[in-house]
Design an enzyme around this catalytic site. Structure first.
Site, short mmCIF file in Angstrom:
data_model
loop_
_atom_site.label_atom_id
_atom_site.label_comp_id
_atom_site.label_asym_id
_atom_site.label_seq_id
_atom_site.Cartn_x
_atom_site.Cartn_y
_atom_site.Cartn_z
N SER A 118 -30.26 10.76 3.10
CA SER A 118 -29.27 9.79 2.61
C SER A 118 -27.94 10.52 2.51
CB SER A 118 -29.69 9.22 1.25
OG SER A 118 -29.95 10.24 0.31
N GLY A 124 -38.84 8.78 -0.35
CA GLY A 124 -38.69 9.66 0.80
C GLY A 124 -39.60 10.88 0.71
N TRP A 125 -39.05 12.04 1.04
CA TRP A 125 -39.81 13.29 1.00
C TRP A 125 -39.74 13.95 -0.37
CZ3 TRP A 125 -37.23 11.71 5.42
CH2 TRP A 125 -38.00 11.61 6.58
N GLY A 126 -39.29 13.20 -1.37
CA GLY A 126 -39.35 13.68 -2.75
C GLY A 126 -38.19 14.53 -3.21
N SER A 144 -44.26 5.42 3.81
CA SER A 144 -44.50 6.40 4.87
C SER A 144 -45.62 7.37 4.48
CB SER A 144 -43.22 7.19 5.15
OG SER A 144 -43.48 8.33 5.94
N GLU A 163 -46.48 10.01 6.18
CA GLU A 163 -45.99 11.37 6.42
C GLU A 163 -45.21 11.88 5.22
OE1 GLU A 163 -46.04 13.53 9.31
OE2 GLU A 163 -47.76 12.30 9.86
N CYS A 171 -23.30 5.55 14.08
CA CYS A 171 -23.23 5.37 12.62
C CYS A 171 -22.10 6.19 12.02
CB CYS A 171 -24.57 5.72 11.98
SG CYS A 171 -25.88 4.52 12.26
#
EC number: 2.1.1.79
Length: 393
Positions: free
Chosen positions: A142, A182-184, A204, A206, A364
């Site tokens: 993010s 997310g991935w924490g 997710s 993964e 983006c």
């Protein structure tokens, strides 16, 4: 970035712009100071004139897919999209199929519980090694916070995580719910630096597997779960704080209100909720069709008014902070990491994926640079903080 070389026997760009519709597209690009066959970094080089036909018929969907196929090139896609969007050229092309898509977004719920898992499989489950190569060491997917003088991506992301923790007023012993964890990265940072316990949900597999292994020694729980399944009982009682960073873009306009109701029922009466989301400038617009097809299935960026509608009567807005300009350097850093790491993934993912991902990151970056897209952090309370809330310095 190295340009895609034009074949020696290919016709020059002038001969490719040989019909009235193509000349109209070339003239439109000229309004943004973009030349076909020009020498500047943001100019387009055509390898196949059909790229202009697709852009005219399908807007950015056709333009992006033509780029993926190698039909055109540009040394600096970020600069091209900055100019294109600053001139609002995207509003000049109105393919009929896009009007139907906009109507579908208004009439149908494209982010149901069943469909919510699609973005996890298609995007976030690409592979932890791939994202580790592109992102910062904490795997924070993010916008970073560069305005405190961060020197690189890692510092910008830690500054953003710390800003979120300070806005939430985290203290040891508190419980934090992270919706779309997310991935924490936020949970790990909050536990390490602020002594809180956390529960996170994501769609997710993964991400869950990675986070459980990385943060095994901390008081963190990661769940593979849709946000609509959350309530206070399932969390062991109301939580002190809630954060949702970079997930609201997947909720969809027909579910914004339900999302806010979930957050309210999970939050303690004196709690705070930090919502961090990309936003759009116009309520009626829909997610770019190329991005929706190739990057974020069922995505739907909110407008300022749509978030306000969803909050109505459920939360008090204590603070609204826009630092969308910081997404430009974040995306450019991700792109630099991606290109540097590409040789490790080229054999598995292939050149079409490389061009797709380059188009995603750089278009983006150009959109945020042009201020066509925003990044908002909202701080919300149930009934209003007595005496008022103050943004930390």
């Amino acid at each position: 970035m190295a340009a895609h070389a034009r074949p020696l026997d290919a016709p020059d760009n002038a001969s490719l712009v040989d019909t009235a519709p193509r000349q109209w597209v070339a003239g439109l690009l000229g309004r943004a100071d973009i030349r076909i066959g020009g020498e500047r970094p943001w100019d387009m080089r055509l390898h196949d004139a059909a790229a202009l036909d697709r852009a005219l018929a399908e807007g950015n969907l056709g333009l992006g897919e033509a780029y993926m196929a190698g039909a055109w090139d540009c040394d600096r896609l970020d600069m091209l999209f900055d100019r294109l969007l600053r001139a609002h050229l995207d509003r000049e092309v109105h393919p009929a199929r896009l009007a139907w898509r906009a109507l579908q977004a208004r009439l149908f719920n494209r982010q149901t519980r069943r469909r919510a898992w699609q973005v996890g499989r298609a995007h976030y489950d690409l592979g932890n090694a791939f994202y580790a190569a592109m992102l910062d060491p904490r795997m924070t997917y993010s916008c970073g916070w560069w305005q405190d003088g961060a020197s690189d991506l890692a510092h910008a992301q830690e500054a953003k995580l710390d800003l979120a923790c300070r806005k939430l007023g985290l203290r040891p012993g508190m419980r934090l719910l992270d919706i779309g964890c997310g991935w924490g990265s936020l949970m790990g940072y909050a536990a390490e630096h602020y002594g809180v316990r956390c529960i996170g949900v994501t769609v997710s597999r993964e991400q869950v597997g990675y986070a459980q292994a990385r943060y095994a020694g901390l008081p963190l729980e990661f769940r593979l779960q849709d946000y609509r399944e959350l309530d206070a009982d399932a969390l062991g009682g109301p939580v002190d704080r809630i954060a949702s960073i970079g997930m609201f873009e997947h909720v969809g306009r027909r579910n914004h209100r339900a999302f806010m109701q979930v957050a309210r029922r999970c939050l303690a009466d004196d709690g705070l909720f930090l919502l961090h989301s990309i936003g759009k400038n116009r309520r009626a617009s829909t997610l770019d069709p190329w991005t929706e097809r190739h990057i974020f299935p069922n995505g739907d960026l909110p407008s300022l008014g749509q978030v306000g509608d969803a909050l109505d009567g459920l939360f008090v807005c204590e603070d609204l902070h826009d630092f969308g300009a910081d997404y430009d350097p974040t995306l450019m850093a991700w792109h630099a990491n991606f290109e540097a790491a590409w040789p490790r993934f080229a054999g598995e993912l292939g050149e079409t994926f490389r061009r797709k991902w380059r188009y995603y990151l750089l278009s983006c970056a150009g959109a945020f640079r042009a201020r066509e897209l925003q990044l908002w952090q909202w701080v919300l309370s149930k009934e209003g903080v007595r005496g008022g809330w103050r943004r930390p310095q």
